[in-house]
Design an enzyme around this catalytic site. Structure first.
Site, PDB file in Angstrom:
ATOM      1  N   HIS A  96       0.818  -1.300   0.137  1.00 40.89           N
ATOM      2  CA  HIS A  96      -0.121  -0.163   0.047  1.00 40.89           C
ATOM      3  C   HIS A  96       0.783   1.300   0.134  1.00 40.89           C
ATOM      4  O   HIS A  96       2.008   1.288   0.600  1.00 40.89           O
ATOM      5  CB  HIS A  96      -0.783   0.051   1.294  1.00 40.89           C
ATOM      6  CG  HIS A  96      -1.837   0.985   1.272  1.00 40.89           C
ATOM      7  ND1 HIS A  96      -1.779   2.190   1.494  1.00 40.89           N
ATOM      8  CD2 HIS A  96      -3.028   1.146   0.778  1.00 40.89           C
ATOM      9  CE1 HIS A  96      -2.695   3.147   1.443  1.00 40.89           C
ATOM     10  NE2 HIS A  96      -3.668   2.186   0.860  1.00 40.89           N
ATOM     11  N   GLU A 168      -4.363   1.907  -7.055  1.00 43.00           N
ATOM     12  CA  GLU A 168      -4.542   2.885  -6.133  1.00 43.00           C
ATOM     13  C   GLU A 168      -3.711   4.139  -6.361  1.00 43.00           C
ATOM     14  O   GLU A 168      -2.633   4.016  -5.658  1.00 43.00           O
ATOM     15  CB  GLU A 168      -4.424   2.393  -4.521  1.00 43.00           C
ATOM     16  CG  GLU A 168      -5.324   1.211  -4.475  1.00 43.00           C
ATOM     17  CD  GLU A 168      -5.697   0.973  -2.764  1.00 43.00           C
ATOM     18  OE1 GLU A 168      -6.784   1.149  -2.648  1.00 43.00           O
ATOM     19  OE2 GLU A 168      -4.676   1.202  -1.963  1.00 43.00           O
TER      20      GLU A 168
HETATM   21  P1  PGA Z   1      -9.766   5.775   0.713  1.00 43.60           P
HETATM   22  O1  PGA Z   1      -8.487   4.959   0.794  1.00 43.60           O
HETATM   23  O2  PGA Z   1     -10.944   5.021   0.089  1.00 43.60           O
HETATM   24  O3  PGA Z   1     -10.131   6.418   2.402  1.00 43.60           O
HETATM   25  O4  PGA Z   1      -9.177   6.962  -0.103  1.00 43.60           O
HETATM   26  C1  PGA Z   1      -8.180   3.827  -0.066  1.00 43.60           C
HETATM   27  C2  PGA Z   1      -7.222   3.216   0.233  1.00 43.60           C
HETATM   28  O5  PGA Z   1      -6.041   3.722   0.940  1.00 43.60           O
HETATM   29  O6  PGA Z   1      -6.983   2.005  -0.166  1.00 43.60           O
END
Ligand code: PGA
Length: 262
Positions: A96, A168
């Site tokens: 992540h 992401e």
């Molecule tokens: P968010 O987080 O939906 O709060 O933007 C997404 C993530 O970090 O996977």
């Protein structure tokens, strides 16, 4: 018809009593989801076992937010893949952007963690994403391709079908994030798919579920799920309340219904 994945990482949030309330609320709805919808939750380590046993009958998978890059040893504060498995996790979130930014995660450590997870029979949920600078420079696809290829370095074609990849964008995550448009999300995920095709060929590449994450909300969820290369959503804030997760489950179910009649 594609299977849809829908899950949430709670990051470093919630207390024991929040977890009890969350699971009690969502359990009946998770038990009733369409067979084409695969749900998952990724709580902080101390609650993984509790969430796993509370939702055991529902089909919802449970994951951990990180693992160590070695299987055991002098790594104070780390949790191994074996330990993750012992507490009932079936998914392992790896790479992540918050781990990359704050905890020294690199493409090379992501690769080690992916291989260790696969060895233990756990499903790696690999996160990749471009930074705002990479987006401005127009190298989103190159950045994503590099992250995917290093994450999967020496992972065999047999095992790659166990992997899930989430695109992401770093600029889309969290309070200050701007949600990607459907076109931007699809552009990022088509770069992921292309990297998989280059590594494993089309047939195998199509077996890997690709998720979008970053400011997913009840207004953009359906449009995102309708994109060709988006097989699911990985959600933060919107699903931190069980009512939010429920709304997303309902929206995903509507998309599944649309597909069935398409
Ligand atoms: P968010 O987080 O939906 O709060 O933007 C997404 C993530 O970090 O996977």
């Amino acid at each position: 018809m594609k299977k849809i994945w829908l899950g949430s990482s709670w990051k470093m949030n919630k207390t024991q009593s929040d977890v009890v309330r969350y699971c009690e609320f969502i359990k009946p709805y998770l038990s009733a989801v369409d067979v084409e919808l695969q749900t998952f939750l990724v709580p902080p380590f101390p609650y993984v076992k509790q969430v796993g046993s509370s939702l055991a009958e529902t089909g919802c998978l449970t994951g951990v937010q990180n693992v160590g890059f070695e299987s055991a040893g002098p790594f104070t504060g780390e949790i191994s893949v074996g330990m993750a498995k012992d507490i009932g996790a079936t998914l392992v979130e790896i790479g992540h952007s918050e781990r990359r930014e704050w905890f020294g995660e690199t493409d090379a450590t992501v690769n080690k963690k992916v291989k260790l997870s696969l060895l233990e029979g756990l499903k790696p949920l690999i996160c990749v994403g471009d930074t705002i600078d990479e987006k401005r420079w127009g190298v989103t696809a190159e950045s994503i391709s590099r992250q995917v290829k290093i994450a999967l370095h020496t992972v065999s074609a047999d095992l790659v079908s166990q992997v899930i990849i989430a695109y992401e964008p770093v600029w889309a995550i969290g309070e200050r994030g701007l949600p990607a448009t459907t076109e931007e999300a699809e552009h990022g995920l088509s770069a992921v798919r292309l990297a998989l095709i280059e590594l494993y060929g089309k047939t195998i590449a199509e077996k890997v579920p690709l998720l979008y994450g970053g400011s997913v909300n009840i207004h953009n969820a359906k449009m995102l799920l309708r994109q060709q290369n988006i097989d699911g959503l990985f959600v933060g804030r919107t699903a931190w309340h069980p009512e939010g997760l429920l709304r997303l489950i309902r929206l995903a179910s509507e998309v599944i219904e649309e597909q069935a009649y398409a």
